[in-house]
Write a protein that holds these residues in place. Structure first.
Motif, PDB file in Angstrom:
ATOM      1  N   HIS A  99     -18.040  -2.298   9.340  1.00 13.69           N
ATOM      2  CA  HIS A  99     -18.293  -0.525   9.799  1.00 13.69           C
ATOM      3  C   HIS A  99     -16.505  -0.595  10.610  1.00 13.69           C
ATOM      4  O   HIS A  99     -16.836  -0.281  11.171  1.00 13.69           O
ATOM      5  CB  HIS A  99     -19.078   0.165  10.372  1.00 13.69           C
ATOM      6  CG  HIS A  99     -20.545  -0.327   9.553  1.00 13.69           C
ATOM      7  ND1 HIS A  99     -21.017   0.060   9.376  1.00 13.69           N
ATOM      8  CD2 HIS A  99     -20.905  -1.430  10.078  1.00 13.69           C
ATOM      9  CE1 HIS A  99     -22.595  -0.002   8.019  1.00 13.69           C
ATOM     10  NE2 HIS A  99     -22.815  -1.302   9.111  1.00 13.69           N
ATOM     11  N   PRO A 104     -22.057   2.041  13.675  1.00 13.65           N
ATOM     12  CA  PRO A 104     -23.110   1.590  13.169  1.00 13.65           C
ATOM     13  C   PRO A 104     -24.900   1.869  14.279  1.00 13.65           C
ATOM     14  O   PRO A 104     -25.673   1.403  14.077  1.00 13.65           O
ATOM     15  CB  PRO A 104     -23.603   0.317  12.774  1.00 13.65           C
ATOM     16  CG  PRO A 104     -22.380  -0.598  13.463  1.00 13.65           C
ATOM     17  CD  PRO A 104     -21.521   0.365  13.538  1.00 13.65           C
ATOM     18  N   PHE A 108     -28.316   1.331  13.160  1.00 10.18           N
ATOM     19  CA  PHE A 108     -29.353  -0.189  13.166  1.00 10.18           C
ATOM     20  C   PHE A 108     -30.368  -0.801  13.238  1.00 10.18           C
ATOM     21  O   PHE A 108     -31.430  -0.695  12.899  1.00 10.18           O
ATOM     22  CB  PHE A 108     -27.959  -0.679  13.277  1.00 10.18           C
ATOM     23  CG  PHE A 108     -28.726  -2.198  13.257  1.00 10.18           C
ATOM     24  CD1 PHE A 108     -27.888  -3.577  12.081  1.00 10.18           C
ATOM     25  CD2 PHE A 108     -28.637  -3.362  14.676  1.00 10.18           C
ATOM     26  CE1 PHE A 108     -28.430  -4.862  12.475  1.00 10.18           C
ATOM     27  CE2 PHE A 108     -29.822  -4.441  14.779  1.00 10.18           C
ATOM     28  CZ  PHE A 108     -29.620  -5.607  13.574  1.00 10.18           C
ATOM     29  N   THR A 109     -30.561   0.248  15.222  1.00  8.41           N
ATOM     30  CA  THR A 109     -31.769  -0.047  15.460  1.00  8.41           C
ATOM     31  C   THR A 109     -32.775   0.979  15.039  1.00  8.41           C
ATOM     32  O   THR A 109     -34.374   0.030  14.976  1.00  8.41           O
ATOM     33  CB  THR A 109     -31.268   0.859  17.150  1.00  8.41           C
ATOM     34  OG1 THR A 109     -30.269  -0.443  17.317  1.00  8.41           O
ATOM     35  CG2 THR A 109     -33.274   0.543  17.774  1.00  8.41           C
ATOM     36  N   TRP A 112     -33.984  -1.828  11.596  1.00  7.42           N
ATOM     37  CA  TRP A 112     -34.307  -2.770  11.632  1.00  7.42           C
ATOM     38  C   TRP A 112     -35.803  -2.867  12.937  1.00  7.42           C
ATOM     39  O   TRP A 112     -36.160  -3.599  12.725  1.00  7.42           O
ATOM     40  CB  TRP A 112     -33.806  -3.763  11.939  1.00  7.42           C
ATOM     41  CG  TRP A 112     -32.789  -3.798  11.031  1.00  7.42           C
ATOM     42  CD1 TRP A 112     -31.236  -3.507  10.780  1.00  7.42           C
ATOM     43  CD2 TRP A 112     -33.247  -4.984   9.904  1.00  7.42           C
ATOM     44  NE1 TRP A 112     -30.642  -3.882   9.794  1.00  7.42           N
ATOM     45  CE2 TRP A 112     -31.952  -4.896   9.143  1.00  7.42           C
ATOM     46  CE3 TRP A 112     -34.151  -5.415   9.536  1.00  7.42           C
ATOM     47  CZ2 TRP A 112     -32.136  -5.842   7.848  1.00  7.42           C
ATOM     48  CZ3 TRP A 112     -34.012  -6.259   8.443  1.00  7.42           C
ATOM     49  CH2 TRP A 112     -33.125  -6.070   7.087  1.00  7.42           C
ATOM     50  N   ALA A 156     -31.183  -9.873  10.953  1.00  2.00           N
ATOM     51  CA  ALA A 156     -30.145  -8.980  11.282  1.00  2.00           C
ATOM     52  C   ALA A 156     -29.193  -8.642  12.569  1.00  2.00           C
ATOM     53  O   ALA A 156     -30.513  -8.686  13.563  1.00  2.00           O
ATOM     54  CB  ALA A 156     -30.886  -7.772  11.120  1.00  2.00           C
ATOM     55  N   ARG A 158     -26.601  -7.192  14.795  1.00  9.01           N
ATOM     56  CA  ARG A 158     -24.644  -5.841  15.220  1.00  9.01           C
ATOM     57  C   ARG A 158     -24.190  -6.453  16.262  1.00  9.01           C
ATOM     58  O   ARG A 158     -25.081  -7.319  17.313  1.00  9.01           O
ATOM     59  CB  ARG A 158     -25.594  -5.006  15.560  1.00  9.01           C
ATOM     60  CG  ARG A 158     -24.732  -3.449  15.469  1.00  9.01           C
ATOM     61  CD  ARG A 158     -24.934  -2.313  15.675  1.00  9.01           C
ATOM     62  NE  ARG A 158     -25.582  -2.635  17.214  1.00  9.01           N
ATOM     63  CZ  ARG A 158     -24.911  -2.572  18.708  1.00  9.01           C
ATOM     64  NH1 ARG A 158     -23.485  -2.146  18.643  1.00  9.01           N
ATOM     65  NH2 ARG A 158     -25.549  -2.390  19.687  1.00  9.01           N
ATOM     66  N   TRP A 161     -19.064  -3.333  15.995  1.00 12.19           N
ATOM     67  CA  TRP A 161     -19.539  -2.584  14.784  1.00 12.19           C
ATOM     68  C   TRP A 161     -19.806  -3.690  13.083  1.00 12.19           C
ATOM     69  O   TRP A 161     -19.376  -3.509  12.108  1.00 12.19           O
ATOM     70  CB  TRP A 161     -18.393  -1.240  14.179  1.00 12.19           C
ATOM     71  CG  TRP A 161     -18.109  -0.491  15.056  1.00 12.19           C
ATOM     72  CD1 TRP A 161     -18.537  -0.297  15.897  1.00 12.19           C
ATOM     73  CD2 TRP A 161     -17.071   0.484  15.588  1.00 12.19           C
ATOM     74  NE1 TRP A 161     -18.405   0.536  16.734  1.00 12.19           N
ATOM     75  CE2 TRP A 161     -17.446   1.514  16.249  1.00 12.19           C
ATOM     76  CE3 TRP A 161     -16.735   0.971  14.054  1.00 12.19           C
ATOM     77  CZ2 TRP A 161     -17.395   2.811  16.856  1.00 12.19           C
ATOM     78  CZ3 TRP A 161     -15.866   2.655  14.742  1.00 12.19           C
ATOM     79  CH2 TRP A 161     -16.177   3.080  15.139  1.00 12.19           C
ATOM     80  N   THR A 163     -22.460  -6.335  10.875  1.00 10.39           N
ATOM     81  CA  THR A 163     -23.612  -5.542  11.232  1.00 10.39           C
ATOM     82  C   THR A 163     -24.042  -6.932  10.046  1.00 10.39           C
ATOM     83  O   THR A 163     -22.639  -7.201   8.986  1.00 10.39           O
ATOM     84  CB  THR A 163     -24.920  -4.476  10.298  1.00 10.39           C
ATOM     85  OG1 THR A 163     -23.810  -4.193   9.130  1.00 10.39           O
ATOM     86  CG2 THR A 163     -24.570  -3.674  11.543  1.00 10.39           C
ATOM     87  N   TYR A 164     -25.193  -7.785   9.945  1.00  9.58           N
ATOM     88  CA  TYR A 164     -24.768  -9.205   8.882  1.00  9.58           C
ATOM     89  C   TYR A 164     -26.745  -8.626   8.409  1.00  9.58           C
ATOM     90  O   TYR A 164     -27.060  -8.537  10.289  1.00  9.58           O
ATOM     91  CB  TYR A 164     -24.557 -10.319  10.214  1.00  9.58           C
ATOM     92  CG  TYR A 164     -25.219 -11.429   9.581  1.00  9.58           C
ATOM     93  CD1 TYR A 164     -24.102 -12.385   8.838  1.00  9.58           C
ATOM     94  CD2 TYR A 164     -26.337 -12.105  10.280  1.00  9.58           C
ATOM     95  CE1 TYR A 164     -24.461 -13.695   8.750  1.00  9.58           C
ATOM     96  CE2 TYR A 164     -26.423 -13.487  10.100  1.00  9.58           C
ATOM     97  CZ  TYR A 164     -25.759 -13.844   9.436  1.00  9.58           C
ATOM     98  OH  TYR A 164     -25.571 -15.442   8.973  1.00  9.58           O
ATOM     99  N   GLN A 165     -27.115  -9.481   7.623  1.00 12.74           N
ATOM    100  CA  GLN A 165     -28.369 -10.402   7.664  1.00 12.74           C
ATOM    101  C   GLN A 165     -28.342 -11.428   6.494  1.00 12.74           C
ATOM    102  O   GLN A 165     -27.506 -12.283   6.188  1.00 12.74           O
ATOM    103  CB  GLN A 165     -28.958  -8.960   6.616  1.00 12.74           C
ATOM    104  CG  GLN A 165     -29.191  -7.577   7.359  1.00 12.74           C
ATOM    105  CD  GLN A 165     -27.590  -6.849   6.753  1.00 12.74           C
ATOM    106  OE1 GLN A 165     -27.997  -6.829   5.339  1.00 12.74           O
ATOM    107  NE2 GLN A 165     -27.528  -5.993   7.127  1.00 12.74           N
TER     108      GLN A 165
END
Length: 204
Positions: A99, A104, A108-109, A112, A156, A158, A161, A163-165
């Motif tokens: 990002h 994010p 994000f919080t 998820w 998931a 963070r 900035w 983010t990953y899954q």
């Protein structure tokens, strides 16, 4: 009029100072050294999952997007226990986003931590040891040794900035000769593979 002008100058200075304190970096993206890859599959390490799925997918699918606001990469891998498997025994997908204009964190919080609001069969657990914030999301609707239902594990993360899954999913009916591994076991594999994959994304 003089006092009004002075007041306006002071107010402007205080506002600027407040902005500086709240955002000393001027919204520079906190990417933590991560880099987006056109082919994310080349950076995905799923060594731990191959404890169960020994057959390597020689043609995983991938796509990517680059924009001034966000870079996004995606990889989908077919998991097979052996070369004799007619179809995929399970599925693995990995996605990461850089990002570049917006932090994010708050979204994000929200997405998820409250994942079970959207999908009631899922359980959510906040986990430590991965970036700034991470959630382990799991689902198991299987019934004993039967072939109904499904199992899924999503981790998931963070980190700044980024983010990953990493997501694993299986339908017991796709297993030809055995039952799928337990959620706890897959969760350990996904955590291990996430650590090594995230490290690869830093050194890419």
């Amino acid at each position: 009029m003089l006092w009004a002008a002075v007041g306006a100058v002071v107010a402007s200075a205080l506002w600027a100072g407040a902005l500086f304190l709240l955002d000393p970096l001027g919204d520079d993206p906190d990417l933590r050294g991560y880099r987006a890859k056109a082919n994310l599959c080349s950076a995905v390490d799923y060594t731990a999952l191959r404890t169960e799925y020994a057959e390597e997918d020689n043609a995983p699918t991938h796509n990517s997007l680059k924009h001034k606001a966000i870079d996004q990469s995606y990889c989908s891998i077919s998991l097979k226990k052996s070369s004799s498997s007619s179809y995929s025994d399970a599925y693995l997908s990995v996605q990461m986003e850089l990002h570049k204009e917006t932090d994010p964190g708050v979204e994000f919080t929200a997405l998820w931590s409250e994942y079970s609001q959207r999908y009631e069969d899922y359980d959510v657990e906040k986990v430590s040891g991965f970036g700034d914030e991470a959630y382990l999301v799991t689902e198991d609707t299987t019934s004993g040794s039967g072939t109904s239902g499904s199992r899924a594990v999503i981790l998931a993360v963070r980190d700044g900035w980024m983010t990953y899954q990493m997501s694993w999913s299986v339908y017991p009916s796709s297993y030809e000769t055995a039952t799928p591994p337990a959620i706890g076991e897959v969760s350990r594999w996904v955590k291990t593979d996430t650590r090594s994959t995230m490290e690869n994304l830093r050194s890419a």
